[in-house]
Design an enzyme around this catalytic site. Structure first.
Site, PDB file in Angstrom:
ATOM      1  CB  THR A 319      -1.024  -0.114   1.321  1.00 23.81           C
ATOM      2  OG1 THR A 319      -1.880  -1.258   1.216  1.00 23.81           O
ATOM      3  CG2 THR A 319      -1.709   1.161   1.001  1.00 23.81           C
ATOM      4  CD  GLN A 349      -5.880  -2.457   0.301  1.00 21.89           C
ATOM      5  OE1 GLN A 349      -5.916  -3.175  -0.921  1.00 21.89           O
ATOM      6  NE2 GLN A 349      -5.359  -3.032   1.291  1.00 21.89           N
ATOM      7  CD  GLN A 371      -9.642  -0.279  -0.660  1.00 23.16           C
ATOM      8  OE1 GLN A 371     -10.201  -1.263  -1.469  1.00 23.16           O
ATOM      9  NE2 GLN A 371      -9.099  -1.080   0.429  1.00 23.16           N
ATOM     10  CG  ASP A 372      -6.419   2.481   1.444  1.00 24.37           C
ATOM     11  OD1 ASP A 372      -7.634   2.742   1.802  1.00 24.37           O
ATOM     12  OD2 ASP A 372      -5.733   1.507   1.595  1.00 24.37           O
ATOM     13  CG  ASP A 393     -11.147   1.989   4.676  1.00 23.95           C
ATOM     14  OD1 ASP A 393     -12.447   2.379   4.951  1.00 23.95           O
ATOM     15  OD2 ASP A 393     -10.671   0.933   4.598  1.00 23.95           O
ATOM     16  NE  ARG A 461     -13.392   0.021   6.363  1.00 22.62           N
ATOM     17  CZ  ARG A 461     -13.115  -1.269   5.892  1.00 22.62           C
ATOM     18  NH1 ARG A 461     -13.652  -2.248   6.255  1.00 22.62           N
ATOM     19  NH2 ARG A 461     -12.074  -1.181   4.704  1.00 22.62           N
ATOM     20  CD1 TRP A 463      -6.754  -0.370   9.786  1.00 22.92           C
ATOM     21  CD2 TRP A 463      -5.812   1.264   9.716  1.00 22.92           C
ATOM     22  NE1 TRP A 463      -5.531  -0.752   9.274  1.00 22.92           N
ATOM     23  CE2 TRP A 463      -4.865   0.230   9.313  1.00 22.92           C
ATOM     24  CE3 TRP A 463      -5.190   2.689   9.694  1.00 22.92           C
ATOM     25  CZ2 TRP A 463      -3.761   0.683   8.832  1.00 22.92           C
ATOM     26  CZ3 TRP A 463      -3.890   2.928   9.439  1.00 22.92           C
ATOM     27  CH2 TRP A 463      -3.109   2.076   8.728  1.00 22.92           C
TER      28      TRP A 463
END
Length: 556
Positions: A319, A349, A371-372, A393, A461, A463
């Site tokens: 990531t 990610q 994502q990310d 996220d 949420r 982590w």
């Protein structure tokens, strides 16, 4: 004046003795605030460790302090023991790396080595400044970065067996660092109670005190005289600093790539180094290394000057390594730039921008991905008038970051996916980190709009165990689910997280049907004020000198 100080200190000693009965601080006439001696009793170490989770270890760490110990002595005692543990952990990471299988874990162990080296740098910075009582807020931030390095290191190792072994190797570092943050926080509380002149805020941070790396005139010491004058003039947002280097794809500048401009930066320079990047799409992976501090990079606009890439987890890249643009150096400022990762939702990610440095400022920038997409990994960051887009996220990390007056856009994920704006990674209770979204708009992109009720969208949420996120004074679109927040894995962290909302508006802002987790709350103005840029980031000491518009308090 000396007589007044002595009388004030004596009164404070009586007050503290009456309240906690265990510690007194005396100030010799004419001494500086950082020279205050802690006169200890048998319970003084216990008092300093009152906020520590691992109290016995904390008290053992401070067993050497005595009646002649200064604040600096106490901080050094708390921090020196961590340095040895970090060195041991580095050796263990090196050993475990030999057993790594696959590119993800290989990238992960390389990342861990980098992070532990960063941890050593942060600890060395605290030790070097330990006698400067005005920097307690900095100390808490830097020690929090050490824990965030551990969190991100563990998160980068996919192998369950190796992850368990690595967690064990890092445990002592985590315990001692969390204790050190608690000790520094306790010193701040006592100093405030005794009015030692450290400008301590209610929550232990420093507000209005000596500026970050301050020079005699109050501006950070890395600034040149011309730069200080420029920032003091409060130029409008159309301001363009005179660049040290110009990047242009068409050859009209000194360099055709951002990386070439960074490589050409002198190893030593005073003040702020400025790179202007002309309009164009720059397909390159950029890393601002930690030996290149105080960089200002600006472009012709976030839709005109764009740094892009498409590295992603689905193709076997760790990531952190997917980031199109990474910042490792403190004092970074980006203006009018675009950062994108075009891997799409199928890439999972895929980071557009990663910030692993302290005191970073983003203004009039775009961070686009899925994502990310935005990874404020560690440190303190201020984000103003930006656009941030993504799916799952897409604002994640273990930093202290305030995102202010910005547009947050939820994009359409794959059909079987959901959207979560945030995933904060606070892993121990004393870390001084959190994600704050203030006076922003959270809305769907045009492609998501027709399916915005079909595809579930949440504010965040957890982590990690103590995930901390505050959404305040913002407009929430109708795509935000009535429950507001989403689980990570069953009941994990629901009782220990801190999720808060204050004075939001819009169709998605109603809190009547929000989650009933113990860690969720709707807060009042007084509590919300502790999550402002000044209180969370110590922003009054450095944000004004970035030259960008800002609010250090609540907007309304």
């Amino acid at each position: 004046m000396a007589k007044k100080v002595v009388i004030g200190a004596f009164s404070a000693i009586l007050l503290i003795a009456a309240v906690i009965g265990v510690i007194a601080i005396t100030i010799r006439s004419g001494s500086t605030p950082s020279g205050g001696n802690l006169t200890t009793t048998s319970k003084s170490a216990s008092t300093l460790c009152s906020q520590a989770v691992y109290k016995e270890v904390c008290e053992e760490t401070l067993s050497s302090i005595n009646e002649t110990s200064t604040v600096g002595d106490i901080i050094r005692a708390a921090v020196k023991v961590i340095t040895g543990e970090v060195q041991s952990a580095y050796q263990k990471v090196h050993e475990l790396h030999k057993d790594a299988k696959g590119s993800i874990d290989n990238d992960g162990f390389e990342f861990c080595k980098e992070l532990l080296a960063d941890a050593s740098d942060r600890l060395a910075a605290v030790l070097a400044e330990a006698d400067n009582g005005h920097r307690l807020n900095d100390f808490e931030a830097w020690l929090s970065m050490v824990i965030s390095y551990r969190t991100n290191c563990l998160a980068s190792i996919e192998s369950e067996e190796l992850n368990v072994q690595l967690n064990a190797a890092l445990q002592n570092t985590t315990v001692l660092t969390d204790n050190a943050i608690a000790i520094v926080s306790s010193i701040g509380r006592v100093a405030k109670a005794l009015d030692l002149g450290l400008n301590i805020t209610i929550d232990g941070g420093i507000s209005g005190g000596r500026r970050l790396l301050a020079a005699a005139d109050g501006y950070p010491s890395w600034m040149s005289a011309a730069d200080r004058k420029l920032l003091a003039s409060h130029r409008p947002i159309t301001f363009r600093a005179r660049p040290n280097a110009v990047v242009a794809k068409d050859g009209s500048g000194q360099f055709k790539t951002i990386n070439d401009a960074l490589k050409a930066m002198p190893k030593k320079y005073s003040g702020r180094y400025v790179i202007y990047v002309k309009a164009g799409i720059y397909n390159e992976k950029v890393i601002v290394e930690k030996d290149k501090p105080n960089l200002l990079i600006y472009g012709d606009g976030p839709r005109k000057t764009i740094v892009t890439g498409r590295l992603n987890f689905a193709e076997g890249v760790g990531t952190f390594k997917t980031a199109t643009f990474s910042v490792q150096a403190p004092g970074f400022i980006a203006r009018s730039m675009g950062f994108t990762n075009t891997a799409g939702p199928q890439g999972h990610q895929a980071v557009a921008l990663r910030l692993n440095a302290d005191a970073a400022v983003l203004y009039n920038c775009r961070i686009d991905g899925f994502q990310d997409s935005f990874y404020p990994q560690s440190g303190r960051h201020f984000v103003r008038n930006c656009v941030i887009s993504g799916t799952i996220d897409f604002i994640f990390g273990d930093s202290a970051v305030v995102i202010q007056n910005s547009l947050i856009i939820l994009r359409r994920p794959m059909d079987n996916q959901f959207n979560t704006v945030t995933a904060h990674g606070k892993d121990t209770p004393n870390e001084r980190t959190g994600i704050v979204i203030q006076n922003c708009r959270i809305v769907p992109e045009q492609r998501l709009f027709p399916d915005r009720f079909k595809i579930r969208s949440f504010l965040g949420r957890p982590w990690k165990q103590f995930s901390t996120t505050v959404v305040m004074e913002s407009l929430l679109g109708d795509l935000i689910r009535p429950e507001g927040w989403f689980e990570w894995n069953g009941n994990f962290a629901l009782n220990t997280l801190y999720y808060a909302e204050f004075n939001n508006r819009g169709p998605g802002a109603s809190t009547t049907a929000r989650v009933n987790w113990r860690g969720y709350r709707v807060i009042d103005r007084r509590e919300a004020s502790t999550w402002t840029a000044d209180r969370l980031l110590g922003g009054g000491a450095w944000i004004p000198y970035s030259g960008v518009p800002h609010s250090l308090s609540l907007v309304k």
